[in-house]
Motif scaffolding. Structure first.
Motif, PDB file in Angstrom:
ATOM      1  N   THR A  54       0.813  -1.222   0.000  1.00  0.00           N
ATOM      2  CA  THR A  54       0.000   0.000   0.000  1.00  0.00           C
ATOM      3  C   THR A  54       0.844   1.268   0.000  1.00  0.00           C
ATOM      4  OG1 THR A  54      -1.855  -1.112   1.098  1.00  0.00           O
ATOM      5  CG2 THR A  54      -1.756   1.295   1.280  1.00  0.00           C
ATOM      6  N   PHE A  55       1.887   1.308   0.806  1.00  0.00           N
ATOM      7  CA  PHE A  55       2.726   2.505   0.884  1.00  0.00           C
ATOM      8  C   PHE A  55       3.864   2.482  -0.129  1.00  0.00           C
ATOM      9  CE2 PHE A  55       0.680   2.251   5.009  1.00  0.00           C
ATOM     10  CZ  PHE A  55       0.321   3.572   5.251  1.00  0.00           C
ATOM     11  N   LEU A  56       4.298   1.281  -0.513  1.00  0.00           N
ATOM     12  CA  LEU A  56       5.443   1.183  -1.419  1.00  0.00           C
ATOM     13  C   LEU A  56       5.117   1.664  -2.828  1.00  0.00           C
ATOM     14  CD1 LEU A  56       6.944  -2.300  -0.402  1.00  0.00           C
ATOM     15  CD2 LEU A  56       7.668  -0.011   0.335  1.00  0.00           C
ATOM     16  N   ILE A  57       3.930   1.349  -3.317  1.00  0.00           N
ATOM     17  CA  ILE A  57       3.577   1.689  -4.702  1.00  0.00           C
ATOM     18  C   ILE A  57       3.638   3.202  -4.944  1.00  0.00           C
ATOM     19  CG2 ILE A  57       1.790   1.573  -6.472  1.00  0.00           C
ATOM     20  CD1 ILE A  57       0.852  -1.021  -5.259  1.00  0.00           C
ATOM     21  N   PRO A  58       2.945   4.036  -4.145  1.00  0.00           N
ATOM     22  CA  PRO A  58       3.036   5.484  -4.395  1.00  0.00           C
ATOM     23  C   PRO A  58       4.422   6.055  -4.153  1.00  0.00           C
ATOM     24  CG  PRO A  58       1.773   5.043  -2.396  1.00  0.00           C
ATOM     25  CD  PRO A  58       1.978   3.731  -3.073  1.00  0.00           C
ATOM     26  N   PHE A  59       5.147   5.502  -3.162  1.00  0.00           N
ATOM     27  CA  PHE A  59       6.482   6.038  -2.864  1.00  0.00           C
ATOM     28  C   PHE A  59       7.427   5.841  -4.058  1.00  0.00           C
ATOM     29  CE2 PHE A  59      10.862   5.298  -1.444  1.00  0.00           C
ATOM     30  CZ  PHE A  59      11.138   6.522  -0.855  1.00  0.00           C
ATOM     31  N   PHE A  60       7.441   4.648  -4.617  1.00  0.00           N
ATOM     32  CA  PHE A  60       8.375   4.368  -5.711  1.00  0.00           C
ATOM     33  C   PHE A  60       7.936   5.036  -7.026  1.00  0.00           C
ATOM     34  CE2 PHE A  60       9.706   0.570  -3.086  1.00  0.00           C
ATOM     35  CZ  PHE A  60      10.939   1.105  -2.768  1.00  0.00           C
ATOM     36  N   LEU A  61       6.624   5.273  -7.198  1.00  0.00           N
ATOM     37  CA  LEU A  61       6.208   6.037  -8.375  1.00  0.00           C
ATOM     38  C   LEU A  61       6.751   7.459  -8.287  1.00  0.00           C
ATOM     39  CD1 LEU A  61       4.296   6.005 -10.990  1.00  0.00           C
ATOM     40  CD2 LEU A  61       2.884   7.496  -9.582  1.00  0.00           C
ATOM     41  N   LEU A  62       6.669   8.041  -7.090  1.00  0.00           N
ATOM     42  CA  LEU A  62       7.188   9.391  -6.897  1.00  0.00           C
ATOM     43  C   LEU A  62       8.687   9.427  -7.195  1.00  0.00           C
ATOM     44  CD1 LEU A  62       6.131  12.160  -5.995  1.00  0.00           C
ATOM     45  CD2 LEU A  62       6.784  11.575  -3.658  1.00  0.00           C
ATOM     46  N   MET A  63       9.384   8.380  -6.812  1.00  0.00           N
ATOM     47  CA  MET A  63      10.817   8.288  -7.089  1.00  0.00           C
ATOM     48  C   MET A  63      11.079   8.219  -8.594  1.00  0.00           C
ATOM     49  SD  MET A  63      13.461   5.409  -5.606  1.00  0.00           S
ATOM     50  CE  MET A  63      15.152   5.297  -6.211  1.00  0.00           C
ATOM     51  N   MET A  64      10.186   7.556  -9.348  1.00  0.00           N
ATOM     52  CA  MET A  64      10.347   7.454 -10.801  1.00  0.00           C
ATOM     53  C   MET A  64      10.320   8.821 -11.475  1.00  0.00           C
ATOM     54  SD  MET A  64       7.961   4.137 -11.684  1.00  0.00           S
ATOM     55  CE  MET A  64       7.898   4.530 -13.433  1.00  0.00           C
ATOM     56  N   PHE A  65       9.543   9.746 -10.920  1.00  0.00           N
ATOM     57  CA  PHE A  65       9.386  11.050 -11.540  1.00  0.00           C
ATOM     58  C   PHE A  65      10.294  12.114 -10.918  1.00  0.00           C
ATOM     59  CE2 PHE A  65       5.696   8.938 -13.212  1.00  0.00           C
ATOM     60  CZ  PHE A  65       5.510   9.523 -14.454  1.00  0.00           C
ATOM     61  N   VAL A  66      11.286  11.680 -10.173  1.00  0.00           N
ATOM     62  CA  VAL A  66      12.345  12.594  -9.738  1.00  0.00           C
ATOM     63  C   VAL A  66      13.292  12.780 -10.925  1.00  0.00           C
ATOM     64  CG1 VAL A  66      14.329  12.890  -8.218  1.00  0.00           C
ATOM     65  CG2 VAL A  66      12.185  11.973  -7.304  1.00  0.00           C
ATOM     66  N   ASN A  67      13.544  14.018 -11.302  1.00  0.00           N
ATOM     67  CA  ASN A  67      14.414  14.294 -12.449  1.00  0.00           C
ATOM     68  C   ASN A  67      15.877  14.022 -12.062  1.00  0.00           C
ATOM     69  OD1 ASN A  67      15.875  15.376 -14.628  1.00  0.00           O
ATOM     70  ND2 ASN A  67      14.344  16.972 -14.977  1.00  0.00           N
ATOM     71  N   PRO A  68      16.513  13.037 -12.697  1.00  0.00           N
ATOM     72  CA  PRO A  68      17.911  12.740 -12.345  1.00  0.00           C
ATOM     73  C   PRO A  68      18.864  13.889 -12.663  1.00  0.00           C
ATOM     74  CG  PRO A  68      17.256  11.515 -14.298  1.00  0.00           C
ATOM     75  CD  PRO A  68      16.007  12.134 -13.744  1.00  0.00           C
ATOM     76  N   ASN A  69      18.450  14.790 -13.574  1.00  0.00           N
ATOM     77  CA  ASN A  69      19.274  15.963 -13.852  1.00  0.00           C
ATOM     78  C   ASN A  69      19.353  16.874 -12.639  1.00  0.00           C
ATOM     79  OD1 ASN A  69      19.563  15.030 -16.462  1.00  0.00           O
ATOM     80  ND2 ASN A  69      17.950  16.327 -17.292  1.00  0.00           N
ATOM     81  N   THR A  70      18.268  16.893 -11.851  1.00  0.00           N
ATOM     82  CA  THR A  70      18.245  17.689 -10.632  1.00  0.00           C
ATOM     83  C   THR A  70      19.083  17.041  -9.535  1.00  0.00           C
ATOM     84  OG1 THR A  70      16.012  18.459 -11.182  1.00  0.00           O
ATOM     85  CG2 THR A  70      16.739  18.756  -8.909  1.00  0.00           C
ATOM     86  N   VAL A  71      19.048  15.734  -9.467  1.00  0.00           N
ATOM     87  CA  VAL A  71      19.763  15.005  -8.420  1.00  0.00           C
ATOM     88  C   VAL A  71      21.267  14.993  -8.678  1.00  0.00           C
ATOM     89  CG1 VAL A  71      20.041  12.777  -7.263  1.00  0.00           C
ATOM     90  CG2 VAL A  71      17.757  13.554  -7.962  1.00  0.00           C
ATOM     91  N   PHE A  72      21.675  14.684  -9.926  1.00  0.00           N
ATOM     92  CA  PHE A  72      23.090  14.503 -10.240  1.00  0.00           C
ATOM     93  C   PHE A  72      23.681  15.639 -11.074  1.00  0.00           C
ATOM     94  CE2 PHE A  72      21.159  10.259  -9.903  1.00  0.00           C
ATOM     95  CZ  PHE A  72      21.922   9.728  -8.877  1.00  0.00           C
ATOM     96  N   GLY A  73      22.790  16.489 -11.609  1.00  0.00           N
ATOM     97  CA  GLY A  73      23.254  17.550 -12.503  1.00  0.00           C
ATOM     98  C   GLY A  73      23.169  17.081 -13.954  1.00  0.00           C
ATOM     99  N   ALA A  74      22.823  18.010 -14.842  1.00  0.00           N
ATOM    100  CA  ALA A  74      22.663  17.663 -16.252  1.00  0.00           C
ATOM    101  C   ALA A  74      23.975  17.215 -16.885  1.00  0.00           C
ATOM    102  CB  ALA A  74      22.086  18.854 -17.020  1.00  0.00           C
TER     103      ALA A  74
END
Length: 488
Positions: free
Chosen positions: A98-118
């Motif tokens: 129940t909690f894992l599905i929405p959490f990992f979807l949110l992680m999918m839409f984290v922009n890796p350019n923001t996390v690691f830099g373009a």
């Protein structure tokens, strides 16, 4: 005695579940499908047009992720069939996810350019998105097969089981409509903010079933080993044959997946994604409540054959009619969606029938394995439809990250994907149903009765509902303990 008194009273369907229990079951489907549709319809677009990966790279990422499914889903199915928790067989898996599905979807839409830099290496940024996809995929597997299996343990009544599953499909249709607001929310909230709101809404609807649902029919856990997974799958010929057809129609069901490409590239207005999505889903809300009655009248197989024939004709017709007149486009689209969706609504019911076939043939109940195959085919086809569509768009010269209209040739490719491509899938399903799927409705009913009799499960043992003043069934008393405990 009066003639009125002599007239037999029409039997009403029996219900073991309460109205709120059925609502909560559909509610989980609503939340789960909002999340599933977001990744199906918008994840590839996010990676291509927001993150900046090429279409070829995204196709490769999705294809490789299905290899994980091919290994993970059957193993999870065997685990589900073998493990018996103290508080149920299927519901604990639903609670875990129940909690894992929405959490990992949110992680999918984290922009890796923001996390690691373009400027970070592409493999680093791509690896982040790929890991998020795999984790979401695993959490979805934890919920989907147990959720469908849960309907078979909530009640021993076939009609009620089908009704529960139709509630799930209705909730999925409503979820698709709600997900259509994604495009309108992007500008003020951004991708991450939009997905976060959807995840919060999904979680609220997924929570109630954790407390409301009750497993009333329990079976002895199966001692199925890893190698036995394949033995039982291969012995269940109706299940394998059916899912060839289901895979074909799901892997070519492009209308929702490519609505945003069509709205942006052919109509020049991304905002039209919402009305296109709405018209492709709203008709399903009206047809879904009638599905159990249609099944009782015509049977699932005949309903699938007729719907496939009409869907093929309407897909071909829409291609030649075109989209110059938006009212005509929307009208034809709405009608063809009804017939395209009927086979997609009843798929879980076919799986349940094939489970009874396997139990009658082998003495083993394989809900976990069977529904995990269903989950695998659903996820695999969801990726394949994107791969096929993007391959066609690439062949027709689709220009990535182009705002507004696509070149004329690319527009033709998008239109082929949107209109006529689904017809190919329904041709395959039609052939499967006419010549290869031999399981009859009457045979399934006989198998259910024989299987229940052999394990001591009888529908008469369930508390039945009474008729209210208006002649409709009232809610039954909720049974706190499992209806039947099988001892073998």
């Amino acid at each position: 005695m009066s003639r009125k008194a002599d007239k037999p009273v029409r039997q009403r369907p029996q219900y073991a579940t309460s109205a709120f229990e059925r609502f909560s079951y559909g509610g989980f489907f609503f939340g789960q499908n909002i999340i599933y549709i977001l990744q199906l319809q918008y994840f590839s677009d996010f990676l291509i047009n927001t993150v900046g990966f090429s279409a070829g790279t995204v196709m490769t990422l999705l294809a490789v992720s299905r290899v994980w499914d091919a290994v993970n889903d059957p193993i999870m199915g065997a685990v589900i069939d073998r493990v018996q928790f103290r508080k149920g067989k299927f519901l604990p898996w639903v609670r875990i996810s129940t909690f894992l599905i929405p959490f990992f979807l949110l992680m999918m839409f984290v922009n890796p350019n923001t996390v690691f830099g373009a400027a970070a290496p592409e493999w680093v940024r791509l690896g982040f998105s790929f890991l998020a996809l795999l984790l979401w995929d695993f959490s979805y597997t934890l919920s989907d097969a147990p959720l469908f299996s849960l309907a078979t343990s909530m009640t021993p009544h076939v009609y009620e089981r089908d009704k529960l599953m139709s509630h799930g499909r209705l909730a999925a249709a409503v979820a698709a409509i709600c997900s259509a607001g994604y495009a309108m929310m992007l500008e003020p909230l951004g991708v991450f903010g939009t997905v976060a709101i959807y995840c919060g809404i999904s979680l609220l609807f997924m929570l109630p079933v954790n407390f409301a649902a009750k497993e009333r029919v329990s079976h002895k856990p199966n001692d199925i080993g890893f190698l036995d997974i394949f033995k039982y799958l291969l012995s269940n010929k109706p299940l394998l044959v059916y899912y060839i057809g289901y895979f074909a129609i799901s892997a070519t069901n492009t209308l929702q997946s490519f609505a945003i490409y069509f709205a942006r590239g052919n109509l020049g207005d991304e905002g039209l994604t919402t009305p296109i999505m709405a018209v492709s889903v709203v008709p399903v809300i009206f047809i879904t409540p009638f599905i159990p009655a249609l099944i009782r009248r015509f049977g699932k197989k005949n309903l699938t054959i007729f719907s496939s024939i009409v869907a093929i004709a309407l897909c071909v017709g829409q291609y030649f009619i075109g989209y110059q007149n938006m009212i005509v486009f929307m009208a034809v689209c709405a009608v063809r969606v009804v017939f395209m969706m009927i086979p997609l609504i009843v798929y879980g019911m076919f799986t349940a029938d094939c489970i009874e076939y396997c139990a009658a043939k082998t003495g083993k109940r394989t809900e976990g394995i069977s529904f995990s195959l269903q989950t695998l085919v659903t996820k695999l086809s969801g990726s394949v439809v994107t791969v096929i569509g993007l391959a066609v768009l690439t062949a027709f010269g689709y220009v990535e990250q182009l705002e507004g209209f696509q070149p004329e040739r690319a527009q033709e490719g998008i239109w082929i994907v949107m209109s006529i491509l689904p017809a190919a899938g329904y041709v395959v399903m039609l052939v499967i149903m006419l010549f290869f799927y031999k399981l009859k409705e009457s045979d399934v009913q006989a198998m259910i009765e024989a299987n229940q009799a052999s394990e001591g499960i009888f529908g008469e043992a369930v508390t039945t509902c009474c008729l209210g003043a208006d002649g409709t069934p009232t809610d039954p008393e909720v049974i706190d303990e499992p209806l039947v405990e099988i001892e073998q």
